[in-house]
Enzyme design. Structure first.
Site, PDB file in Angstrom:
ATOM      1  N   SER A  31      26.236  48.019  60.599  1.00 38.65           N
ATOM      2  CA  SER A  31      24.829  48.132  59.731  1.00 38.65           C
ATOM      3  C   SER A  31      24.210  49.349  59.975  1.00 38.65           C
ATOM      4  O   SER A  31      24.766  50.172  60.763  1.00 38.65           O
ATOM      5  CB  SER A  31      24.010  46.795  59.799  1.00 38.65           C
ATOM      6  OG  SER A  31      23.688  46.811  61.018  1.00 38.65           O
ATOM      7  N   LEU A  32      23.079  49.661  59.700  1.00 38.91           N
ATOM      8  CA  LEU A  32      22.202  50.852  59.944  1.00 38.91           C
ATOM      9  C   LEU A  32      21.031  50.718  60.582  1.00 38.91           C
ATOM     10  O   LEU A  32      20.443  49.692  60.466  1.00 38.91           O
ATOM     11  CB  LEU A  32      21.954  51.657  58.667  1.00 38.91           C
ATOM     12  CG  LEU A  32      23.247  51.917  57.722  1.00 38.91           C
ATOM     13  CD1 LEU A  32      22.752  52.419  56.265  1.00 38.91           C
ATOM     14  CD2 LEU A  32      24.007  53.177  58.384  1.00 38.91           C
ATOM     15  N   CYS A  92       4.315  18.921  71.735  1.00 38.14           N
ATOM     16  CA  CYS A  92       4.235  17.872  72.888  1.00 38.14           C
ATOM     17  C   CYS A  92       2.878  17.782  73.493  1.00 38.14           C
ATOM     18  O   CYS A  92       2.848  17.107  74.347  1.00 38.14           O
ATOM     19  CB  CYS A  92       5.420  18.429  73.702  1.00 38.14           C
ATOM     20  SG  CYS A  92       4.803  20.022  74.883  1.00 38.14           S
ATOM     21  N   LYS A 100      20.525  54.195  49.330  1.00 39.13           N
ATOM     22  CA  LYS A 100      20.775  52.820  49.949  1.00 39.13           C
ATOM     23  C   LYS A 100      20.640  51.892  48.995  1.00 39.13           C
ATOM     24  O   LYS A 100      19.559  51.394  48.558  1.00 39.13           O
ATOM     25  CB  LYS A 100      20.005  52.613  51.079  1.00 39.13           C
ATOM     26  CG  LYS A 100      20.210  51.342  51.701  1.00 39.13           C
ATOM     27  CD  LYS A 100      19.707  51.284  53.374  1.00 39.13           C
ATOM     28  CE  LYS A 100      19.513  50.042  53.903  1.00 39.13           C
ATOM     29  NZ  LYS A 100      20.473  48.909  53.447  1.00 39.13           N
ATOM     30  N   GLU A 153      29.242  48.973  48.391  1.00 37.51           N
ATOM     31  CA  GLU A 153      28.282  47.918  47.954  1.00 37.51           C
ATOM     32  C   GLU A 153      28.586  47.577  46.535  1.00 37.51           C
ATOM     33  O   GLU A 153      28.854  48.030  45.741  1.00 37.51           O
ATOM     34  CB  GLU A 153      27.077  48.619  48.023  1.00 37.51           C
ATOM     35  CG  GLU A 153      25.809  47.699  48.538  1.00 37.51           C
ATOM     36  CD  GLU A 153      25.777  47.319  49.744  1.00 37.51           C
ATOM     37  OE1 GLU A 153      26.338  47.626  50.537  1.00 37.51           O
ATOM     38  OE2 GLU A 153      24.505  46.653  49.829  1.00 37.51           O
ATOM     39  N   LYS A 202      23.794  60.550  56.778  1.00 37.58           N
ATOM     40  CA  LYS A 202      24.890  60.720  57.583  1.00 37.58           C
ATOM     41  C   LYS A 202      25.451  61.822  57.877  1.00 37.58           C
ATOM     42  O   LYS A 202      25.072  62.914  57.176  1.00 37.58           O
ATOM     43  CB  LYS A 202      26.290  59.877  56.947  1.00 37.58           C
ATOM     44  CG  LYS A 202      25.983  58.590  56.222  1.00 37.58           C
ATOM     45  CD  LYS A 202      26.958  58.000  55.428  1.00 37.58           C
ATOM     46  CE  LYS A 202      26.807  56.997  54.855  1.00 37.58           C
ATOM     47  NZ  LYS A 202      27.609  56.239  54.009  1.00 37.58           N
ATOM     48  N   ASP A 208      39.228  21.356  46.774  1.00 42.80           N
ATOM     49  CA  ASP A 208      38.132  22.321  46.516  1.00 42.80           C
ATOM     50  C   ASP A 208      37.675  22.576  44.912  1.00 42.80           C
ATOM     51  O   ASP A 208      36.503  22.778  44.602  1.00 42.80           O
ATOM     52  CB  ASP A 208      38.410  23.625  47.247  1.00 42.80           C
ATOM     53  CG  ASP A 208      38.626  23.486  48.665  1.00 42.80           C
ATOM     54  OD1 ASP A 208      38.063  22.554  49.244  1.00 42.80           O
ATOM     55  OD2 ASP A 208      39.101  24.489  49.265  1.00 42.80           O
ATOM     56  N   CYS A 231       3.832  27.266  75.503  1.00 45.10           N
ATOM     57  CA  CYS A 231       3.904  25.675  75.620  1.00 45.10           C
ATOM     58  C   CYS A 231       4.674  25.755  77.149  1.00 45.10           C
ATOM     59  O   CYS A 231       5.416  26.091  77.421  1.00 45.10           O
ATOM     60  CB  CYS A 231       4.573  25.098  74.670  1.00 45.10           C
ATOM     61  SG  CYS A 231       5.373  23.554  75.354  1.00 45.10           S
TER      62      CYS A 231
END
Ligand code: IVH
Length: 705
Positions: free
Chosen positions: A104-105, A435, A140, A198, A314, A59, A450
């Protein structure tokens, strides 16, 4: 270099000159060495059972090659390992399961959304419509979410959000960030706690970093968020340590009453422990206070030295957060109020049509590239033909485009005064552009589809992509280009073909970009997915209108693949009660039932399912925290409960494995009656269904918690 170069060791790698200090000519010879060395190790790997070097060294060589190529892009060699498509995947981080999922929010865009949020909180908690609720409001921050696990006060693990349940272990990199303490100095912290927050880069630091990158001939980052994310996902921790990253804590994994009892209490606690939750925040007591904070932050936004894309609200009390819980991937007790989208002007070069997995034709505007909020935008979705007609968007038009957060860019409006003289209104093709089957628009639908089904390569390839995607089978190392290439070579046509790829080994290996090692890695990745949870499989099939939540609901309702499949095949049967039972479920409407019936009516789909059933070991659904009393029971609520709202009661019942339906039938196990119960209670008595009063319901719940 000797004829038989020594095998590199970890010590050797560690002692190498830092990439920043290499001269151009040193870089040329090192890139040549890396190309031959990695090729030699690949050769040794598949010619020999005994790996020559550890994964870590392998690696590290890859990473070194990548960093060097990042610094000297013009020196990338055609035989470099990075140029082999489908070659062994880039070094990856180990997977980590979060103590509790990283959520998440939900987003709010208007004042009305904020009012609705408060009204919903009050209803759920059974509070007076005018009752005061303390709401914590803070910025945020636009960065990347990270979870830090401290064990006995020491930083033990740092993980990215990933899919919310499992993330990647980036501990070594995170240790270099100054605002993340290595130890928490306090006696009364839990033995194990996850601090969530964060990671971001200040705007000023981002600009300095980009200047340095440009001066060094490296590609600059598009925005501070990409710079922060790119810096964390480095294999070499010394690179991360050299990047100016910050950490803003906003929560903890799971709710621990002993740690703090409110959101504002948490900030104090974290400060005392050495974190810096020092962004502006306010405790609000009404919608108008929340909106005042939002407007204040919107004004301050350009003056603050980091990017924020909205405000987060919140519920302050943690016992209330706990009662509210989460729906899908977002908590009910929090809301992100986003700032208005950023806009810019550009020109529509062309309008193309894309064919999706369910055959829907989507017009897409190809744009003259333009920067919108730091991101280069070249395409914008036009949704459907009505939308194009309503906005009268034409090729050659000057238009206003906008993007908000991660949302796909959109065309807001045409600047009519700038319209060139020779433009024509857009006409949606009547045939599938891929197609050429007729593209049909059913009455009442905005979309044109389609009609080619399996005969349409675009649909088939999109379905296969969906099948392997992260929330479906999650087959890593099988990207979109591989799927398309395999499809074009006739190696995969239906999902089950994936599990037979190894039989076509000779063809795969003969394809450009594939080696013994990369092909074996792929087969191994596919093999691990033969055992699959029922809800994931249902979602993976890509049935129109069946998203993750519906797939879970179906899996929970029918339990096993065989049960589910035989029920779905009965949907068209006039005497079957399956349809009515399905419709009685909360969240199921007739268009979903029609979509399921249509899918199961198609013999191609039946063949596809037979094939999958033979290839896979489909695991029965297991309710997350089921309980012997409530598990599998069907419950109807009627009348109003004193102690909790109807929604809270429903969530509580469902989280313990019960099914909540709206109508009483002979299949109902219990009818819970509150005050003024009405006809449902009478029907329960008529049918001999057991009824519970509020106290009995409470006892049942507390006995099962
Ligand atoms: S709370 C369960 N607070 O926004 C609550 N998130 O769109 C989850 N974010 O994944 C998050 N600033 O990465 C919270 N003050 C803040 C935040 C914040 C930024 C991010 C976070 C989350 C994403 C959701």
């Amino acid at each position: 270099m000797t004829e038989h170069p020594p095998i590199p060791t970890a010590a050797h790698m560690a002692a190498m000159t830092p990439v920043e200090s290499l001269s151009r000519s040193e870089a040329i010879s090192e890139l040549a060495w890396l190309a031959s060395e990695i090729a030699r190790l690949d050769q040794a790997y598949h010619g020999n059972d005994d790996p020559v070097v550890s994964d870590a060294v392998y690696d590290a060589l890859w990473q070194r090659n990548r960093i060097l190529e990042g610094r000297f892009p013009d020196l990338i060699r055609p035989d470099s390992p990075s140029q082999r498509i489908g070659a062994s995947p880039l070094p990856t981080f180990a997977k980590v399961t979060h103590q509790t999922p990283m959520l998440s929010l939900d987003n709010a865009f208007s004042e009305q959304d904020v009012d609705d949020f408060l009204a919903k909180l009050r209803r759920f908690l059974n509070l007076d419509p005018e009752a005061e609720i303390a709401i914590w409001a803070g910025p945020k921050i636009d960065g990347l979410a990270i979870s830090l696990r401290y064990e006995n006060g020491r930083l033990a693990l740092a993980a990215t959000r990933g899919d919310g349940v499992t993330g990647e272990n980036v501990t070594a990199n995170i240790r270099g960030i100054n605002s993340i303490p290595a130890r928490l100095d306090a006696d009364d912290i839990p033995d194990r706690i996850e601090i969530r927050g964060e990671i971001y880069m200040k705007r000023s630091a981002f600009e300095t970093l980009n200047k340095a990158r440009i001066a060094a001939g490296e590609k600059p980052f598009a925005n501070p968020r990409n710079a922060a994310a790119g810096s964390v996902r480095q294999i070499d921790p010394t690179i991360t340590a050299g990047r100016p990253l910050q950490f803003f804590p906003y929560g903890i994994g799971g709710i621990d009453r002993h740690f703090a009892t409110s959101q504002s209490g948490l900030s104090k606690r974290l400060t005392a422990l050495g974190f810096h939750p020092h962004a502006p925040a306010r405790l609000c007591r009404s919608a108008s206070e929340m909106l005042a904070f939002y407007q204040y932050m919107d004004r301050e936004r350009t003056r603050i030295d980091f990017d924020i894309d909205g405000v987060v609200y919140k519920i302050n009390r943690w016992d209330w957060q706990q009662r509210m819980g989460a729906v899908g991937r977002a908590p009910r007790w929090a809301l992100a109020h986003k700032f208005a989208a950023e806009q810019a002007q550009t020109t529509v070069k062309e309008i193309d049509v894309q064919v999706g997995r369910t055959g829907i034709l989507t017009p897409v505007a190809r744009l003259e590239p333009v920067l919108v909020g730091g991101v280069n935008v070249t395409n914008a979705t036009l949704h459907n033909e009505d939308e194009v007609a309503r906005k009268d968007i034409r090729c050659g038009d000057r238009v206003i485009v906008q993007r908000a957060g991660d949302v796909i860019p959109q065309v807001v409006a045409v600047i009519l005064k700038d319209r060139p003289a020779d433009t024509l209104p857009y006409r949606m093709p009547q045939d599938c552009p891929v197609c050429h089957s007729p593209a049909i628009r059913l009455p009442g639908e905005a979309a044109r589809r389609c009609s080619g089904g399996f005969a349409c390569s675009a649909q088939t390839v999109e379905r296969l992509k969906h099948f392997v995607s992260r929330n479906a089978l999650d087959i890593s190392g099988l990207g979109h280009t591989h799927i398309r290439a395999f499809w074009e070579k006739g190696l995969i046509k239906i999902p089950g073909d994936l599990f037979r790829l190894q039989e076509k080994d000779a063809t795969i290996i003969a394809q450009e970009g594939w080696s013994r090692l990369s092909a074996d890695n792929l087969y191994a990745a596919i093999e691990t997915r033969r055992e699959i949870d029922l809800d994931r499989l249902i979602y993976a099939l890509g049935i129109p209108q069946v998203g993750q939540t519906t797939a879970k609901l179906l899996a929970k309702t029918y339990g096993s693949f065989i049960n589910w499949r035989s029920a779905m095949m009965m949907l068209d049967h006039p005497e079957s009660e399956i349809r009515a039972d399905l419709l009685a479920l909360d969240g199921v409407g007739s268009s979903l039932v029609d979509s399921l019936a249509l899918f199961f009516r198609d013999p191609d789909h039946q063949a596809l399912l037979d094939d999958l059933a033979a290839q896979l070991r489909i695991q029965d659904f297991v309710a997350s925290s089921s309980n012997a009393l409530l598990d599998g029971k069907t419950i109807v609520f009627t009348g109003s409960l004193d102690s909790m709202s109807r929604s809270e009661a429903k969530v509580a019942a469902e989280s313990l494995g019960a099914k909540v339906v709206g109508t009483v039938s002979a299949k109902t196990d219990w009818v819970v009656t509150g005050a003024n119960p009405g006809s449902k209670a009478r029907k329960a008595v008529d049918l001999g269904v057991k009824t519970l009063n509020e106290q009995e319901w409470q006892n049942l719940l507390s006995g099962s918690r």
